[in-house]
Design a protein around this motif. Structure first.
Motif, PDB file in Angstrom:
ATOM      1  N   PRO A 268      -3.148  -0.278 -13.693  1.00 27.80           N
ATOM      2  CA  PRO A 268      -3.443  -1.307 -12.425  1.00 27.80           C
ATOM      3  C   PRO A 268      -2.237  -1.512 -11.753  1.00 27.80           C
ATOM      4  N   LYS A 269      -2.590  -2.244 -10.534  1.00 25.76           N
ATOM      5  CA  LYS A 269      -1.542  -2.503  -9.695  1.00 25.76           C
ATOM      6  C   LYS A 269      -0.789  -4.084 -10.168  1.00 25.76           C
TER       7      LYS A 269
ATOM      8  N   LYS B  52      -0.581  11.869  -8.201  1.00 28.60           N
ATOM      9  CA  LYS B  52       0.018  11.837  -9.719  1.00 28.60           C
ATOM     10  C   LYS B  52       0.722  10.640  -9.646  1.00 28.60           C
ATOM     11  N   LEU B  53       1.390  10.261  -8.431  1.00 27.88           N
ATOM     12  CA  LEU B  53       2.147   9.113  -8.654  1.00 27.88           C
ATOM     13  C   LEU B  53       1.413   7.789  -8.474  1.00 27.88           C
ATOM     14  N   GLN B  54       0.483   7.897  -7.602  1.00 31.34           N
ATOM     15  CA  GLN B  54      -0.559   6.856  -7.256  1.00 31.34           C
ATOM     16  C   GLN B  54      -1.114   6.404  -8.772  1.00 31.34           C
TER      17      GLN B  54
ATOM     18  N   ALA C 126      10.882   8.246  -2.863  1.00 29.63           N
ATOM     19  CA  ALA C 126      10.197   8.440  -1.428  1.00 29.63           C
ATOM     20  C   ALA C 126       9.263   7.640  -1.068  1.00 29.63           C
ATOM     21  N   LEU C 127       8.617   6.870  -2.065  1.00 34.69           N
ATOM     22  CA  LEU C 127       7.558   5.742  -1.681  1.00 34.69           C
ATOM     23  C   LEU C 127       8.271   4.599  -1.175  1.00 34.69           C
TER      24      LEU C 127
ATOM     25  N   GLU D  50       0.981  -1.214   0.012  1.00 38.61           N
ATOM     26  CA  GLU D  50      -0.004  -0.076  -0.037  1.00 38.61           C
ATOM     27  C   GLU D  50       0.816   1.281   0.061  1.00 38.61           C
ATOM     28  N   LEU D  51       0.747   2.084  -0.984  1.00 37.37           N
ATOM     29  CA  LEU D  51       1.341   3.406  -0.925  1.00 37.37           C
ATOM     30  C   LEU D  51       0.921   4.327   0.151  1.00 37.37           C
ATOM     31  N   GLN D  52       1.973   4.850   0.659  1.00 35.90           N
ATOM     32  CA  GLN D  52       1.801   5.829   1.689  1.00 35.90           C
ATOM     33  C   GLN D  52       2.378   7.174   1.533  1.00 35.90           C
ATOM     34  N   GLN D  53       1.495   8.333   1.731  1.00 37.66           N
ATOM     35  CA  GLN D  53       2.216   9.667   1.197  1.00 37.66           C
ATOM     36  C   GLN D  53       3.293  10.152   2.201  1.00 37.66           C
ATOM     37  N   PRO D  54       4.545  10.342   1.693  1.00 35.51           N
ATOM     38  CA  PRO D  54       5.363  10.960   2.475  1.00 35.51           C
ATOM     39  C   PRO D  54       5.075  12.400   2.957  1.00 35.51           C
TER      40      PRO D  54
END
Length: 203
Positions: free
Chosen positions: A155-156, A148-150, A188-189, A134-138
């Motif tokens: 698709p994942k 934008k990065l998400q 950073a992700l 799961e991506l977390q916002q820095p």
């Protein structure tokens, strides 16, 4: 001294048996997994690797198949330019062992499929696993940049890497397409998670 040697032999027996089991499963791999890689070719690749020679064979269509890594309980093979196969013998909760198989397909970004088999190549039911990243916002990244990065992860696409040295699985989230500007922001992700095998599942 004799007792020490006897104890050492007893300790090494499970490792030797697991290696033999892995080698046997590689050679006896069903066509649904091995594809066009014939049994005789798999045996030859294994023999070359055990003799510490370069385990590469060119197929009829000019594609190369190779065994890159071979340990007592792990095998990594490149079946072609676009597919790899990882095999890992894992201890089961009942004291037996099972095979974890990871097949990875190289498109624009790698994507993997994971499955489990008994020692005689019978398909085992998938254990309950939450193999996701799961991506977390820095904290120092704006919500706009993060969104934008998400979008680059839809698709994942997940790829799996089994460890040759321990019973761990690394799950990596791959973007569909990334510009040069986005590459620097993506550092950073957190795009990887590590899971450990507990005898029943990776968690």
């Amino acid at each position: 001294m004799k007792r020490m040697l006897f104890g050492l032999c007893l300790a090494l027996m499970p490792i030797t048996m697991m290696a033999q089991q892995l080698h046997k499963m590689w050679v006896n791999m069903p066509t649904s997994v091995a594809g066009s890689l014939e049994r005789s070719v798999r045996q030859e690749l294994l023999d070359l690797k055990e003799m510490k020679k370069t385990a590469v064979i060119e197929g009829l269509l000019g594609e190369e198949s190779r065994i890159d890594t071979l340990t007592n309980d792990f095998l990594l093979a490149n079946l072609s330019k676009v597919s790899t196969l990882q095999m890992k013998m894992l201890p089961a909760a009942n004291g037996d062992s099972l095979l974890c198989l990871v097949q990875t397909f190289m498109g624009p970004t790698p994507e993997s499929v994971i499955s489990f088999y008994s020692s005689d190549w019978k398909t085992l039911s998938m254990p309950e696993m939450q193999l996701d990243v799961e991506l977390q916002q820095p904290s120092d990244m704006s919500l706009d940049d993060f969104n934008k990065l998400q979008a680059q992860f839809d698709p994942k696409l997940l790829s799996f890497t089994l460890s040759p040295s321990n019973n761990e699985l690394v799950v990596t989230l791959s973007p569909v397409f990334v510009s040069e500007v986005e590459k620097s922001n993506m550092k950073a992700l957190v795009l990887q998670r590590k899971f450990k095998w507990n005898g029943k599942t990776f968690n």
